[in-house]
Enzyme design. Structure first.
Site, short mmCIF file in Angstrom:
data_model
loop_
_atom_site.label_atom_id
_atom_site.label_comp_id
_atom_site.label_asym_id
_atom_site.label_seq_id
_atom_site.Cartn_x
_atom_site.Cartn_y
_atom_site.Cartn_z
N SER A 98 0.83 -1.21 0.00
CA SER A 98 0.00 0.00 0.00
C SER A 98 0.86 1.26 0.00
CB SER A 98 -0.90 0.03 1.23
OG SER A 98 -1.65 -1.15 1.33
N1 SAH Z 1 -0.40 -5.10 4.08
C1 SAH Z 1 0.33 -5.40 2.86
C2 SAH Z 1 -0.47 -5.01 1.64
C3 SAH Z 1 -1.04 -6.20 1.08
S1 SAH Z 1 -2.12 -6.10 -0.30
C4 SAH Z 1 1.70 -4.77 2.85
O1 SAH Z 1 2.04 -4.03 3.77
O2 SAH Z 1 2.46 -5.05 1.93
C5 SAH Z 1 -3.41 -7.17 0.32
C6 SAH Z 1 -3.00 -8.57 0.64
O3 SAH Z 1 -4.16 -9.22 1.12
C7 SAH Z 1 -2.51 -9.39 -0.55
O4 SAH Z 1 -1.25 -9.92 -0.27
C8 SAH Z 1 -3.57 -10.48 -0.69
O5 SAH Z 1 -3.06 -11.71 -1.14
C9 SAH Z 1 -4.09 -10.57 0.73
N2 SAH Z 1 -5.42 -11.19 0.86
C10 SAH Z 1 -6.50 -11.09 0.04
N3 SAH Z 1 -7.53 -11.78 0.53
C11 SAH Z 1 -7.12 -12.33 1.71
C12 SAH Z 1 -7.74 -13.17 2.69
N4 SAH Z 1 -9.00 -13.58 2.56
N5 SAH Z 1 -7.01 -13.53 3.76
C13 SAH Z 1 -5.72 -13.13 3.92
N6 SAH Z 1 -5.07 -12.34 3.02
C14 SAH Z 1 -5.77 -11.95 1.92
#
Ligand code: SAH
Length: 243
Positions: free
Chosen positions: A94
């Site tokens: 993000s």
């Molecule tokens: N917080 C992260 C940003 C991640 S983007 C950072 O600091 O880099 C969102 C993430 O959520 C992705 O990696 C995606 O695979 C994950 N995601 C999507 N659906 C999910 C679920 N149901 N449970 C756990 N993770 C999930």
């Protein structure tokens, strides 16, 4: 021989230390600029968010965590620009302003137990771990979860615990949580997350359909268990999949 060793060892230690300092300093000006950009955007979005400034503790955390270590090789310098970056598997780290705002809204205390849904690169978890007592983070894409776990271990973020699974159901084993953050957009607030939140706790979550307007929501659970929701800002996140 002994005398030779006695001069060599401090010399090695000095070179080793200066390498460490050098590595940190290389990106320090970019990090300082990132913090300035966050402050500017916070002022611009004040009317919508109701937050005149980000808590200095949050900005400090963002000044400490080496964001360039959480992006793909070759993209280190872009890491400090105020935009999301790809991390593989169609996912993104993000943008710094959103990380700051979401962390700020969580109002974390040093004694807090925190849950993150969507580990991604591990960057948000690293930020949270500098503010909370312990962080639990869950990622649905196994290779991403593994890479983040290794990275967080290598960088010695010892208060972060990772797992692979569907975070729609939270992480029951360590509940209840003082604060929960979801870093992928859900169509609705997952009921399990509300259940796993302590009275007095907060959930920060983007809600809305993929590619349509999503809103960042701040959900609070009062001490008597009443749940209330505040809409903060229109945002754009990758979808929460699974369940
Ligand atoms: N917080 C992260 C940003 C991640 S983007 C950072 O600091 O880099 C969102 C993430 O959520 C992705 O990696 C995606 O695979 C994950 N995601 C999507 N659906 C999910 C679920 N149901 N449970 C756990 N993770 C999930």
């Amino acid at each position: 021989m002994l005398r030779w060793l006695r001069t060599l060892i401090p010399a090695i230690a000095l070179v080793w230390m200066s390498c460490g300092i050098h590595a940190a300093d290389d990106f320090a000006p970019l990090r300082a600029k990132m913090i300035n950009d966050i402050a500017d955007l916070t002022a611009e979005t004040f009317a919508a968010t109701g937050r005149p400034a980000i808590d200095p503790r949050v900005l400090d955390a963002m000044d400490q965590v080496p964001r360039h270590q959480f992006v793909r090789p070759g993209e280190e310098r872009d890491a400090y620009e105020n935009r999301p970056l790809p991390i593989g598997y169609g996912q993104t780290i993000s943008q710094p302003y959103i990380v700051a705002l979401m962390t700020d809204l969580m109002m974390i205390k040093p004694t807090d137990v925190v849950l993150e849904v969507g580990t991604g690169s591990g960057y948000q978890a690293a930020i949270l771990s500098t503010l909370a007592r312990v962080v639990y983070t869950i990622e649905i894409i196994e290779p991403l979860g593994k890479v983040a776990q290794e990275r967080l271990q290598r960088l010695a973020y010892k208060r972060v615990n990772t797992t692979v699974g569907d975070g729609y159901y939270g992480w029951e084993a360590h509940a209840p949580y003082d604060a929960i953050i979801v870093t992928a957009a859900a169509s609705h607030v997952p009921p399990a997350l509300v259940r796993q939140l302590k009275p007095g706790g907060r959930i920060v979550i983007p809600v809305g359909a993929p590619f349509l307007t999503q809103y960042l929501l701040l959900i609070t659970k009062a001490n008597d268990g009443t749940v209330s929701t505040r809409q903060i800002l229109p945002v754009s996140f990758v979808p929460l999949v699974g369940h």
